[in-house]
Design a protein around this motif. Sequence first.
Motif, PDB file in Angstrom:
ATOM      1  N   ILE A 128       0.859  -1.186   0.000  1.00 15.86           N
ATOM      2  CA  ILE A 128       0.000   0.000   0.000  1.00 15.86           C
ATOM      3  C   ILE A 128       0.895   1.236   0.000  1.00 15.86           C
ATOM      4  CG2 ILE A 128      -1.741   1.274   1.325  1.00 15.86           C
ATOM      5  CD1 ILE A 128      -2.554  -1.530   2.450  1.00 15.86           C
ATOM      6  N   LEU A 129       0.689   2.111  -0.976  1.00 15.59           N
ATOM      7  CA  LEU A 129       1.556   3.273  -1.147  1.00 15.59           C
ATOM      8  C   LEU A 129       0.792   4.555  -0.820  1.00 15.59           C
ATOM      9  CD1 LEU A 129       2.931   2.106  -4.606  1.00 15.59           C
ATOM     10  CD2 LEU A 129       4.082   1.859  -2.391  1.00 15.59           C
ATOM     11  N   LYS A 130       1.492   5.486  -0.167  1.00 16.92           N
ATOM     12  CA  LYS A 130       0.865   6.762   0.192  1.00 16.92           C
ATOM     13  C   LYS A 130       1.181   7.824  -0.853  1.00 16.92           C
ATOM     14  CE  LYS A 130       0.230   9.872   4.038  1.00 16.92           C
ATOM     15  NZ  LYS A 130       0.609  10.329   5.349  1.00 16.92           N
ATOM     16  N   ASN A 131       0.192   8.651  -1.193  1.00 13.19           N
ATOM     17  CA  ASN A 131       0.358   9.714  -2.198  1.00 13.19           C
ATOM     18  C   ASN A 131       1.075   9.202  -3.448  1.00 13.19           C
ATOM     19  OD1 ASN A 131      -0.927  11.707  -0.693  1.00 13.19           O
ATOM     20  ND2 ASN A 131       0.951  12.061   0.502  1.00 13.19           N
ATOM     21  N   ALA A 132       0.556   8.144  -3.997  1.00 12.00           N
ATOM     22  CA  ALA A 132       1.218   7.488  -5.128  1.00 12.00           C
ATOM     23  C   ALA A 132       0.369   7.611  -6.385  1.00 12.00           C
ATOM     24  CB  ALA A 132       1.467   6.021  -4.780  1.00 12.00           C
ATOM     25  N   GLY A 133       0.870   7.036  -7.478  1.00 12.72           N
ATOM     26  CA  GLY A 133       0.149   7.169  -8.740  1.00 12.72           C
ATOM     27  C   GLY A 133       0.256   5.912  -9.602  1.00 12.72           C
ATOM     28  N   VAL A 134      -0.665   5.819 -10.546  1.00 11.24           N
ATOM     29  CA  VAL A 134      -0.660   4.718 -11.507  1.00 11.24           C
ATOM     30  C   VAL A 134      -0.511   5.334 -12.892  1.00 11.24           C
ATOM     31  CG1 VAL A 134      -1.951   2.737 -12.413  1.00 11.24           C
ATOM     32  CG2 VAL A 134      -2.266   3.431 -10.024  1.00 11.24           C
ATOM     33  N   ALA A 135       0.579   4.974 -13.583  1.00 11.43           N
ATOM     34  CA  ALA A 135       0.790   5.490 -14.941  1.00 11.43           C
ATOM     35  C   ALA A 135       0.189   4.506 -15.934  1.00 11.43           C
ATOM     36  CB  ALA A 135       2.291   5.655 -15.193  1.00 11.43           C
ATOM     37  N   VAL A 136      -0.532   5.050 -16.921  1.00  9.46           N
ATOM     38  CA  VAL A 136      -1.212   4.188 -17.897  1.00  9.46           C
ATOM     39  C   VAL A 136      -1.002   4.727 -19.323  1.00  9.46           C
ATOM     40  CG1 VAL A 136      -3.016   3.448 -16.285  1.00  9.46           C
ATOM     41  CG2 VAL A 136      -3.387   5.488 -17.667  1.00  9.46           C
ATOM     42  N   ALA A 137      -1.098   3.806 -20.274  1.00  8.91           N
ATOM     43  CA  ALA A 137      -1.071   4.194 -21.697  1.00  8.91           C
ATOM     44  C   ALA A 137      -1.622   3.053 -22.521  1.00  8.91           C
ATOM     45  CB  ALA A 137       0.367   4.514 -22.133  1.00  8.91           C
ATOM     46  N   ASP A 138      -2.373   3.400 -23.545  1.00  8.17           N
ATOM     47  CA  ASP A 138      -2.918   2.399 -24.478  1.00  8.17           C
ATOM     48  C   ASP A 138      -3.642   1.256 -23.781  1.00  8.17           C
ATOM     49  OD1 ASP A 138      -1.909   3.836 -26.613  1.00  8.17           O
ATOM     50  OD2 ASP A 138       0.055   2.845 -26.440  1.00  8.17           O
TER      51      ASP A 138
END
Length: 394
Positions: free
Chosen positions: A31-41
């Motif tokens: 579990i990550l705090k203040n994190a993000g998921v990068a997406v493409a296509d």
Amino acid sequence: MIPDTGIRYIRHTGTPSIFKAGWVIRDPWTILKNAGVAVADGCITDILETVPGHRHVTDCGPGILMPPLVNAHLHLELSALADRLPLGKGFEPWVAGLLREREVIGIPGLARAAKEAVLALQDQGTGLVGEISTLGITRSLLSDHGISGVWFREYLGSAFPDPVLVNECPLSVSVAGHAPHTTSPDLLVFLKACTRKNRLPFSIHVAESTAEMSFVAGNNSQWYDFLVQRGIDPATWPVGNKTPVMYLNDLGVLGPDTLAVHLLQVTDRDLDMLADTQTRICLCPRSNQNLHGRIPDIPAMLKRNLTPALGTDSLASCDSLSLFDEMAFVRQHCPGVPPADIFAMATKNAAMALGAADQYGTLDPGKRSEFIYLEPGAPSRDQVLEKVTCYGIR
Ligand SMILES: [Zn+2]
């Protein structure tokens, strides 16, 4: 926009983007705090522990970003039976009511209610399903509304069908046997062989009712007569002095691509057999409580490193198809089971059970860019899964 449920379903296709939130549940143990998921296509490309200031960043808010939930066992085509059957009065009256009401409602009514249930799935956070269809009316509903999963055509009795199986994303078509006491052994072996050839999961209800237990043990002449009345001759079925799990093992239909559903009445030996054969298992505790007054022994299964998936069964035996509600029920009734294990049951384990772990179940690079955002946040990391697994209790 966040729907009334407080759950927002996000499916991103196209240009590279980053979705950021107060908490990101990558998998049940990360579990990550203040994190993000990068997406493409249409795919996740990276999980970012720190999110750069960037014009392509979408800040979802202080809540929780997580993988879509997975319902590994449901019967959407029984949705019209909600509130029409007696619950808590035993299994036999319930089955009799189901057969009667299904006739009364008819195919158009069943299809209408199934469509409503399909439309509600994503608002409940569900992105992948294992749908069991006896009448064959839900396949196009799932594909038309972009719901991924496996559509299992279910068979009972002893007549051999000519099924067409399809192994493709987002919706595969496979087959299911109903149960050891309703589907002939030859047909079970045939259906399992069809799924093996197509590398698809095979599903079957196992060890649910006392009628099933006693018939397979060789002590249920009433059920024997019932099959005969229906034109099914069980004279050569290899039942007697065994449990349903042992019976299926003798037939050779257990194994890594078999999904054994319910397992409400199992012995230690049965659990060892399921673990040894690496059979996938799926539990529907709310349905079991309503129909049989008990739930499966989840701690005993986890102790053997079995990886139970969760399912809801149908609205005929359960008051919602929400996995948040199912997780909350497990949390309340099995306080010793850690929230991470319960969350795994509704995500990672269930995706594995449907043979879709390469696309769903966790937020990892290469998986589909689908996730859910839960509006309420959590005060600390160790409260995140507590919050998620209790979210159904509101
Ligand atoms: Zn079922």
